[in-house]
Design a protein around this motif. Structure first.
Motif, PDB file in Angstrom:
ATOM      1  N   ASP A 294       0.891  -1.165   0.000  1.00 53.35           N
ATOM      2  CA  ASP A 294       0.000   0.000   0.000  1.00 53.35           C
ATOM      3  C   ASP A 294       0.925   1.210   0.000  1.00 53.35           C
ATOM      4  N   TRP A 295       0.775   2.112  -0.978  1.00 51.50           N
ATOM      5  CA  TRP A 295       1.752   3.191  -1.119  1.00 51.50           C
ATOM      6  C   TRP A 295       1.109   4.513  -1.532  1.00 51.50           C
ATOM      7  N   ALA A 296       1.862   5.585  -1.267  1.00 50.83           N
ATOM      8  CA  ALA A 296       1.489   6.937  -1.688  1.00 50.83           C
ATOM      9  C   ALA A 296       2.773   7.715  -1.949  1.00 50.83           C
ATOM     10  N   PHE A 297       2.688   8.737  -2.821  1.00 48.12           N
ATOM     11  CA  PHE A 297       3.860   9.512  -3.233  1.00 48.12           C
ATOM     12  C   PHE A 297       3.471  10.983  -3.340  1.00 48.12           C
ATOM     13  N   SER A 298       4.225  11.848  -2.685  1.00 46.73           N
ATOM     14  CA  SER A 298       3.864  13.267  -2.637  1.00 46.73           C
ATOM     15  C   SER A 298       3.915  13.935  -4.010  1.00 46.73           C
TER      16      SER A 298
END
Length: 127
Positions: free
Chosen positions: A35-39
């Motif tokens: 599960d990931w997110a990137f600014s």
């Protein structure tokens, strides 16, 4: 984050993107779920997914060790797969070092630790 003299917190400038990812063991196959997110994806308002498959028989993750080499496919907010990445996870003490490469070129690096049964990692592009 930095604090200004008025004690308010300022965010990092947009030219310094950072990401966060958690990995969990997915069944007995040794696969990891991400599960990931990137600014740098400022218009994305959802957590994205990924699946990591061990590259060798020597990579056998457990609930306390995610060490090994993987081929990982990340999925964007539209649930479309990106090209696979090479993911390498090493451990020294309580900390994990992660690197992501494509075509033999190091692209991202990160550090992480275990939180329960999750490997939690912050990451950023290499300079």
């Amino acid at each position: 984050m930095t604090k200004s003299s008025s004690n308010t917190i300022n965010t990092l400038p947009p030219n310094l993107p950072i990401g966060v990812v958690t990995y969990s063991l997915s069944g007995d196959s040794g696969e990891l779920t991400a599960d990931w997110a990137f600014s740098a994806q400022s218009l994305v308002e959802t957590v994205c997914k990924g699946i990591a498959i061990p590259k060798t028989e020597n990579t056998i993750p457990s609930k306390t060790s995610f060490v090994g080499d993987y081929s990982i496919t990340y999925y964007g907010p539209d649930n479309q797969p990106a090209e696979p990445w090479d993911l390498s996870i090493t451990q020294k003490g309580d900390l994990f070092t992660l690197t992501w490469s494509k075509d033999g070129e190091l692209q991202y690096h990160g550090t992480g630790f275990l939180s329960g049964e999750l490997l939690v990692c912050g990451w950023r592009p290499t300079e």
